[in-house]
Design a protein around this motif. Structure first.
Motif, PDB file in Angstrom:
ATOM      1  N   SER A  18      36.837  27.421  42.572  1.00  0.00           N
ATOM      2  CA  SER A  18      37.840  26.379  42.420  1.00  0.00           C
ATOM      3  C   SER A  18      39.184  26.871  42.937  1.00  0.00           C
ATOM      4  N   ASP A  19      40.043  25.905  43.268  1.00  0.00           N
ATOM      5  CA  ASP A  19      41.447  26.178  43.578  1.00  0.00           C
ATOM      6  C   ASP A  19      41.628  27.150  44.741  1.00  0.00           C
ATOM      7  N   LEU A  20      40.874  26.925  45.805  1.00  0.00           N
ATOM      8  CA  LEU A  20      41.040  27.757  46.995  1.00  0.00           C
ATOM      9  C   LEU A  20      42.424  27.561  47.619  1.00  0.00           C
ATOM     10  N   HIS A  21      42.921  26.339  47.603  1.00  0.00           N
ATOM     11  CA  HIS A  21      44.247  26.021  48.164  1.00  0.00           C
ATOM     12  C   HIS A  21      44.400  26.582  49.582  1.00  0.00           C
ATOM     13  N   LEU A  22      43.378  26.383  50.397  1.00  0.00           N
ATOM     14  CA  LEU A  22      43.432  26.896  51.766  1.00  0.00           C
ATOM     15  C   LEU A  22      44.588  26.266  52.539  1.00  0.00           C
ATOM     16  N   PHE A  23      45.235  27.069  53.343  1.00  0.00           N
ATOM     17  CA  PHE A  23      46.379  26.673  54.170  1.00  0.00           C
ATOM     18  C   PHE A  23      47.601  26.256  53.335  1.00  0.00           C
ATOM     19  N   HIS A  24      47.661  26.733  52.114  1.00  0.00           N
ATOM     20  CA  HIS A  24      48.809  26.477  51.230  1.00  0.00           C
ATOM     21  C   HIS A  24      49.606  27.779  51.123  1.00  0.00           C
ATOM     22  N   GLU A  25      50.725  27.827  51.824  1.00  0.00           N
ATOM     23  CA  GLU A  25      51.507  29.062  51.887  1.00  0.00           C
ATOM     24  C   GLU A  25      52.059  29.479  50.525  1.00  0.00           C
ATOM     25  N   VAL A 171      34.917  27.958  30.792  1.00  0.00           N
ATOM     26  CA  VAL A 171      35.517  29.044  31.564  1.00  0.00           C
ATOM     27  C   VAL A 171      36.114  28.504  32.862  1.00  0.00           C
ATOM     28  N   ASP A 172      37.199  29.134  33.276  1.00  0.00           N
ATOM     29  CA  ASP A 172      37.864  28.838  34.549  1.00  0.00           C
ATOM     30  C   ASP A 172      37.154  29.624  35.646  1.00  0.00           C
ATOM     31  N   VAL A 173      36.621  28.906  36.646  1.00  0.00           N
ATOM     32  CA  VAL A 173      35.898  29.568  37.739  1.00  0.00           C
ATOM     33  C   VAL A 173      36.754  29.676  39.000  1.00  0.00           C
ATOM     34  N   GLY A 174      38.054  29.429  38.872  1.00  0.00           N
ATOM     35  CA  GLY A 174      38.943  29.485  40.017  1.00  0.00           C
ATOM     36  C   GLY A 174      39.155  30.888  40.539  1.00  0.00           C
ATOM     37  N   VAL A 175      39.637  30.976  41.782  1.00  0.00           N
ATOM     38  CA  VAL A 175      39.778  32.268  42.450  1.00  0.00           C
ATOM     39  C   VAL A 175      40.983  33.073  41.956  1.00  0.00           C
ATOM     40  N   ASP A 176      41.826  32.472  41.125  1.00  0.00           N
ATOM     41  CA  ASP A 176      42.931  33.215  40.523  1.00  0.00           C
ATOM     42  C   ASP A 176      42.631  33.609  39.086  1.00  0.00           C
ATOM     43  N   ALA A 177      41.493  33.185  38.560  1.00  0.00           N
ATOM     44  CA  ALA A 177      41.114  33.485  37.178  1.00  0.00           C
ATOM     45  C   ALA A 177      40.325  34.792  37.114  1.00  0.00           C
ATOM     46  N   LYS A 178      40.172  35.291  35.905  1.00  0.00           N
ATOM     47  CA  LYS A 178      39.582  36.612  35.707  1.00  0.00           C
ATOM     48  C   LYS A 178      38.126  36.687  36.161  1.00  0.00           C
ATOM     49  N   LEU A 179      37.308  35.707  35.760  1.00  0.00           N
ATOM     50  CA  LEU A 179      35.874  35.803  36.026  1.00  0.00           C
ATOM     51  C   LEU A 179      35.558  35.697  37.512  1.00  0.00           C
ATOM     52  N   GLY A 180      36.220  34.773  38.210  1.00  0.00           N
ATOM     53  CA  GLY A 180      35.899  34.543  39.626  1.00  0.00           C
ATOM     54  C   GLY A 180      36.999  34.965  40.562  1.00  0.00           C
ATOM     55  N   TYR A 181      37.708  36.031  40.216  1.00  0.00           N
ATOM     56  CA  TYR A 181      38.876  36.421  40.998  1.00  0.00           C
ATOM     57  C   TYR A 181      38.504  36.720  42.454  1.00  0.00           C
ATOM     58  N   MET A 182      39.030  35.937  43.363  1.00  0.00           N
ATOM     59  CA  MET A 182      38.884  36.106  44.803  1.00  0.00           C
ATOM     60  C   MET A 182      37.421  36.139  45.267  1.00  0.00           C
ATOM     61  N   LYS A 183      36.561  35.381  44.562  1.00  0.00           N
ATOM     62  CA  LYS A 183      35.156  35.378  44.970  1.00  0.00           C
ATOM     63  C   LYS A 183      34.460  34.096  44.522  1.00  0.00           C
ATOM     64  N   LEU A 184      33.284  33.869  45.086  1.00  0.00           N
ATOM     65  CA  LEU A 184      32.391  32.842  44.586  1.00  0.00           C
ATOM     66  C   LEU A 184      31.579  33.430  43.432  1.00  0.00           C
ATOM     67  N   LEU A 185      31.318  32.598  42.432  1.00  0.00           N
ATOM     68  CA  LEU A 185      30.521  33.007  41.280  1.00  0.00           C
ATOM     69  C   LEU A 185      29.130  32.397  41.376  1.00  0.00           C
ATOM     70  N   SER A 186      28.112  33.213  41.202  1.00  0.00           N
ATOM     71  CA  SER A 186      26.759  32.686  41.124  1.00  0.00           C
ATOM     72  C   SER A 186      26.529  32.094  39.734  1.00  0.00           C
ATOM     73  N   PHE A 187      25.559  31.189  39.641  1.00  0.00           N
ATOM     74  CA  PHE A 187      25.236  30.640  38.320  1.00  0.00           C
ATOM     75  C   PHE A 187      24.772  31.751  37.383  1.00  0.00           C
ATOM     76  N   GLU A 188      24.050  32.728  37.904  1.00  0.00           N
ATOM     77  CA  GLU A 188      23.567  33.821  37.060  1.00  0.00           C
ATOM     78  C   GLU A 188      24.721  34.595  36.439  1.00  0.00           C
ATOM     79  N   GLU A 189      25.787  34.823  37.203  1.00  0.00           N
ATOM     80  CA  GLU A 189      26.957  35.516  36.662  1.00  0.00           C
ATOM     81  C   GLU A 189      27.604  34.710  35.537  1.00  0.00           C
ATOM     82  N   ILE A 190      27.699  33.409  35.748  1.00  0.00           N
ATOM     83  CA  ILE A 190      28.309  32.542  34.740  1.00  0.00           C
ATOM     84  C   ILE A 190      27.445  32.473  33.483  1.00  0.00           C
ATOM     85  N   TYR A 191      26.149  32.342  33.677  1.00  0.00           N
ATOM     86  CA  TYR A 191      25.233  32.276  32.533  1.00  0.00           C
ATOM     87  C   TYR A 191      25.283  33.573  31.730  1.00  0.00           C
ATOM     88  N   GLU A 192      25.331  34.702  32.425  1.00  0.00           N
ATOM     89  CA  GLU A 192      25.441  35.997  31.737  1.00  0.00           C
ATOM     90  C   GLU A 192      26.750  36.091  30.957  1.00  0.00           C
TER      91      GLU A 192
END
Length: 220
Positions: A18-25, A171-192
């Motif tokens: 979530s919240d990639l905000h691509l091309f947002h300076e 849980v926040d799955v955005g790229v600025d949040a702790k769990l998914g910081y700067m990455k894609l999250l797999s469902f397995e990671e979230i379920y764990e």
């Protein structure tokens, strides 16, 4: 994609962000992202994405895809990324029509909407999980009392401490949040993550126990 769609985890990997905000300076400065400019940020997320996602996979972006929601940039992005991409629209995702007549900038994606409710199943892993997806965090959501989990974005990690302290399965799955910081999250990671939160108790049983104990800090 229809509400309450089932996805077979034994046939498709499923990813969330979530919240990639691509091309947002400004987002680089506001959230202290480790990029010198928006082009470096785009290339980073494109490489992160394609290093994980296979053509048959599903990827759910929970809003705020790119700054301006320009049709040409959206189509270019879809062509550059692997998988079936599903958008849960955020506050920065503008549903503009082409030439002011028909269509939407988001027509190039597999699906899009303001919320999704999906079921992820796996016979091999013994998983049968309901997932509520929205850009905004919620206190209550469909089938919460039966152990459905809520994935959201929007707050750029500012609710991490709140979510962790809460008994809720959110849980926040955005790229600025702790769990998914700067990455894609797999469902397995979230379920764990949620199984660790419940200390191994099945999610439906965990929520039922909270209800039976009449926890005042839980809204079903």
């Amino acid at each position: 994609m229809k509400w309450n769609t089932e996805i077979d985890l034994d046939k498709h990997n499923v990813w969330f962000t979530s919240d990639l905000h691509l091309f947002h300076e400004n987002v680089i400065l506001m959230n202290k992202r480790p990029f010198k400019d928006v082009y470096e940020m785009y290339e980073y997320f494109k490489n992160e994405w394609n290093s994980k996602v296979k053509p048959n996979d599903y990827v759910f972006i929970l809003g705020d895809v790119l700054w301006g929601s320009q049709a040409t940039r959206l189509e270019s992005m879809v062509n550059a990324l692997n998988g079936n991409i599903c958008i849960v629209l955020g506050n920065h995702d503008k549903e503009k029509t082409r030439d002011g007549v028909t269509g939407s900038n988001f027509d190039c994606f597999h699906s899009y909407g303001r919320a999704e409710f999906i079921r992820i199943k796996s016979e091999l892993k013994g998983i049968d999980q309901l997932v509520y997806l929205s850009h905004y965090p919620a206190l209550s959501w469909p089938n919460k009392g039966r152990g459905s989990i809520h994935l959201h974005g929007h707050v750029h990690g500012m609710m991490d401490d709140f979510n962790e302290a809460s008994p809720d399965l959110r849980v926040d799955v955005g790229v600025d949040a702790k769990l998914g910081y700067m990455k894609l999250l797999s469902f397995e990671e979230i379920y764990e993550y949620f199984i660790n939160k419940t200390k191994g108790v099945p999610l439906a049983s965990y929520m039922q126990n909270l209800y039976n104990n009449k926890r005042t800090d839980v809204i079903i």
